[in-house]
Design a protein around this motif. Structure first.
Motif, PDB file in Angstrom:
ATOM      1  N   SER A   1      -2.213  -8.175  -6.612  1.00  0.00           N
ATOM      2  CA  SER A   1      -1.408  -8.582  -5.457  1.00  0.00           C
ATOM      3  C   SER A   1      -0.432  -7.500  -5.016  1.00  0.00           C
ATOM      4  CB  SER A   1      -0.667  -9.884  -5.765  1.00  0.00           C
ATOM      5  OG  SER A   1       0.211  -9.702  -6.862  1.00  0.00           O
ATOM      6  N   ALA A   2       0.090  -6.718  -5.939  1.00  0.00           N
ATOM      7  CA  ALA A   2       1.049  -5.671  -5.564  1.00  0.00           C
ATOM      8  C   ALA A   2       0.410  -4.653  -4.629  1.00  0.00           C
ATOM      9  CB  ALA A   2       1.595  -4.983  -6.808  1.00  0.00           C
ATOM     10  N   ARG A   3      -0.818  -4.254  -4.913  1.00  0.00           N
ATOM     11  CA  ARG A   3      -1.504  -3.299  -4.041  1.00  0.00           C
ATOM     12  C   ARG A   3      -1.815  -3.916  -2.687  1.00  0.00           C
ATOM     13  NH1 ARG A   3      -3.739   1.518  -6.655  1.00  0.00           N
ATOM     14  NH2 ARG A   3      -1.823   2.154  -7.683  1.00  0.00           N
ATOM     15  N   ILE A   4      -2.161  -5.190  -2.652  1.00  0.00           N
ATOM     16  CA  ILE A   4      -2.481  -5.853  -1.385  1.00  0.00           C
ATOM     17  C   ILE A   4      -1.222  -5.970  -0.531  1.00  0.00           C
ATOM     18  CG2 ILE A   4      -3.302  -7.984  -0.316  1.00  0.00           C
ATOM     19  CD1 ILE A   4      -5.514  -6.247  -1.661  1.00  0.00           C
ATOM     20  N   VAL A   5      -0.115  -6.359  -1.130  1.00  0.00           N
ATOM     21  CA  VAL A   5       1.136  -6.467  -0.386  1.00  0.00           C
ATOM     22  C   VAL A   5       1.567  -5.092   0.114  1.00  0.00           C
ATOM     23  CG1 VAL A   5       3.593  -7.037  -0.583  1.00  0.00           C
ATOM     24  CG2 VAL A   5       1.867  -8.573  -1.552  1.00  0.00           C
ATOM     25  N   SER A   6       1.444  -4.079  -0.729  1.00  0.00           N
ATOM     26  CA  SER A   6       1.770  -2.718  -0.323  1.00  0.00           C
ATOM     27  C   SER A   6       0.889  -2.283   0.848  1.00  0.00           C
ATOM     28  CB  SER A   6       1.583  -1.766  -1.506  1.00  0.00           C
ATOM     29  OG  SER A   6       1.798  -0.432  -1.112  1.00  0.00           O
ATOM     30  N   ALA A   7      -0.401  -2.542   0.746  1.00  0.00           N
ATOM     31  CA  ALA A   7      -1.336  -2.170   1.812  1.00  0.00           C
ATOM     32  C   ALA A   7      -1.018  -2.901   3.104  1.00  0.00           C
ATOM     33  CB  ALA A   7      -2.771  -2.465   1.380  1.00  0.00           C
ATOM     34  N   ALA A   8      -0.699  -4.178   3.009  1.00  0.00           N
ATOM     35  CA  ALA A   8      -0.387  -4.955   4.211  1.00  0.00           C
ATOM     36  C   ALA A   8       0.822  -4.365   4.937  1.00  0.00           C
ATOM     37  CB  ALA A   8      -0.147  -6.412   3.847  1.00  0.00           C
ATOM     38  N   GLY A   9       1.829  -3.995   4.199  1.00  0.00           N
ATOM     39  CA  GLY A   9       3.003  -3.381   4.808  1.00  0.00           C
ATOM     40  C   GLY A   9       2.679  -2.045   5.459  1.00  0.00           C
ATOM     41  N   LYS A  10       1.874  -1.256   4.798  1.00  0.00           N
ATOM     42  CA  LYS A  10       1.504   0.051   5.342  1.00  0.00           C
ATOM     43  C   LYS A  10       0.580  -0.087   6.545  1.00  0.00           C
ATOM     44  CE  LYS A  10       2.263   2.259   0.924  1.00  0.00           C
ATOM     45  NZ  LYS A  10       1.662   2.912  -0.230  1.00  0.00           N
ATOM     46  N   ILE A  11      -0.298  -1.067   6.506  1.00  0.00           N
ATOM     47  CA  ILE A  11      -1.164  -1.337   7.658  1.00  0.00           C
ATOM     48  C   ILE A  11      -0.319  -1.761   8.849  1.00  0.00           C
ATOM     49  CG2 ILE A  11      -2.889  -2.954   8.556  1.00  0.00           C
ATOM     50  CD1 ILE A  11      -4.239  -2.755   5.746  1.00  0.00           C
ATOM     51  N   ASN A  12       0.649  -2.641   8.619  1.00  0.00           N
ATOM     52  CA  ASN A  12       1.540  -3.068   9.699  1.00  0.00           C
ATOM     53  C   ASN A  12       2.314  -1.889  10.277  1.00  0.00           C
ATOM     54  OD1 ASN A  12       0.969  -5.789   9.983  1.00  0.00           O
ATOM     55  ND2 ASN A  12       2.286  -6.346   8.285  1.00  0.00           N
ATOM     56  N   GLN A  13       2.788  -1.010   9.418  1.00  0.00           N
ATOM     57  CA  GLN A  13       3.504   0.173   9.890  1.00  0.00           C
ATOM     58  C   GLN A  13       2.580   1.053  10.727  1.00  0.00           C
ATOM     59  OE1 GLN A  13       5.453   2.415   6.790  1.00  0.00           O
ATOM     60  NE2 GLN A  13       5.866   4.131   8.141  1.00  0.00           N
ATOM     61  N   ALA A  14       1.364   1.257  10.265  1.00  0.00           N
ATOM     62  CA  ALA A  14       0.404   2.076  11.015  1.00  0.00           C
ATOM     63  C   ALA A  14       0.065   1.433  12.350  1.00  0.00           C
ATOM     64  CB  ALA A  14      -0.856   2.290  10.182  1.00  0.00           C
ATOM     65  N   LEU A  15      -0.091   0.105  12.364  1.00  0.00           N
ATOM     66  CA  LEU A  15      -0.397  -0.591  13.618  1.00  0.00           C
ATOM     67  C   LEU A  15       0.753  -0.467  14.613  1.00  0.00           C
ATOM     68  CD1 LEU A  15      -2.167  -3.787  12.281  1.00  0.00           C
ATOM     69  CD2 LEU A  15      -3.214  -1.862  13.488  1.00  0.00           C
ATOM     70  N   ARG A  16       1.980  -0.518  14.130  1.00  0.00           N
ATOM     71  CA  ARG A  16       3.135  -0.321  15.016  1.00  0.00           C
ATOM     72  C   ARG A  16       3.097   1.074  15.633  1.00  0.00           C
ATOM     73  NH1 ARG A  16       5.814  -3.028  10.910  1.00  0.00           N
ATOM     74  NH2 ARG A  16       6.711  -1.120  10.097  1.00  0.00           N
ATOM     75  N   GLU A  17       2.726   2.054  14.833  1.00  0.00           N
ATOM     76  CA  GLU A  17       2.641   3.429  15.350  1.00  0.00           C
ATOM     77  C   GLU A  17       1.523   3.560  16.365  1.00  0.00           C
ATOM     78  OE1 GLU A  17       3.551   6.711  13.201  1.00  0.00           O
ATOM     79  OE2 GLU A  17       4.878   5.681  11.820  1.00  0.00           O
ATOM     80  N   LEU A  18       0.395   2.884  16.110  1.00  0.00           N
ATOM     81  CA  LEU A  18      -0.724   2.948  17.055  1.00  0.00           C
ATOM     82  C   LEU A  18      -0.366   2.309  18.395  1.00  0.00           C
ATOM     83  CD1 LEU A  18      -3.883   2.089  14.922  1.00  0.00           C
ATOM     84  CD2 LEU A  18      -3.405   4.231  16.112  1.00  0.00           C
ATOM     85  N   SER A  19       0.460   1.282  18.364  1.00  0.00           N
ATOM     86  CA  SER A  19       0.796   0.581  19.602  1.00  0.00           C
ATOM     87  C   SER A  19       2.052   1.117  20.271  1.00  0.00           C
ATOM     88  CB  SER A  19       0.946  -0.924  19.351  1.00  0.00           C
ATOM     89  OG  SER A  19       2.012  -1.166  18.470  1.00  0.00           O
ATOM     90  N   ALA A  20       2.725   2.071  19.619  1.00  0.00           N
ATOM     91  CA  ALA A  20       3.944   2.650  20.207  1.00  0.00           C
ATOM     92  C   ALA A  20       3.567   3.494  21.426  1.00  0.00           C
ATOM     93  CB  ALA A  20       4.665   3.493  19.178  1.00  0.00           C
ATOM     94  N   PRO A  21       4.442   3.498  22.444  1.00  0.00           N
ATOM     95  CA  PRO A  21       4.146   4.291  23.644  1.00  0.00           C
ATOM     96  C   PRO A  21       4.129   5.770  23.413  1.00  0.00           C
ATOM     97  CG  PRO A  21       6.300   3.194  23.834  1.00  0.00           C
ATOM     98  CD  PRO A  21       5.697   2.807  22.526  1.00  0.00           C
TER      99      PRO A  21
END
Length: 111
Positions: A91-111
């Motif tokens: 679970s620790a790796r999944i939670v870590s990955a989810a946070g990093k995926i969310n951060q990457a998605l924010r960067e992808l959607s940033a103007p």
């Protein structure tokens, strides 16, 4: 500017999800998809699974999520991949990955 300062600037750009190093890595990763014997969507899910297992940095997710988005990989497929990985990586790796995926998605959607 010294070589050390230039290197630090390049690494800072990479960590922030931009710059020539990240662009070169993205081109390299996208090109490698064309050389496998499996369909690109499956290859991308395998790559995302490897990133989770390695506890990769958000910039690594940024590269592959951008390619996945252009390749038609659905968010549900990525989510299912995380669910399937949980018993193997914990679970620790999944939670870590989810946070990093969310951060990457924010960067992808940033103007």
């Amino acid at each position: 500017m010294s070589l050390n300062e230039d290197f630090n600037d390049a690494m800072r750009e990479l960590a922030q999800g931009n710059g020539p190093v990240l662009e070169a890595l993205a081109r390299q990763s996208e090109g490698a998809l064309q050389q496998t014997g499996i369909d690109p969507q499956t290859a991308l899910l395998v790559r995302i699974a490897a990133l989770v297992a390695l506890d990769a940095a958000p910039a690594s997710y940024l590269i592959h999520l951008g390619i996945a988005d252009r390749g038609g990989v659905k968010a549900e497929a990525i989510e299912a991949t995380l669910v399937e990985l949980a018993p193997l990586v914990g679970s620790a790796r999944i939670v870590s990955a989810a946070g990093k995926i969310n951060q990457a998605l924010r960067e992808l959607s940033a103007p």
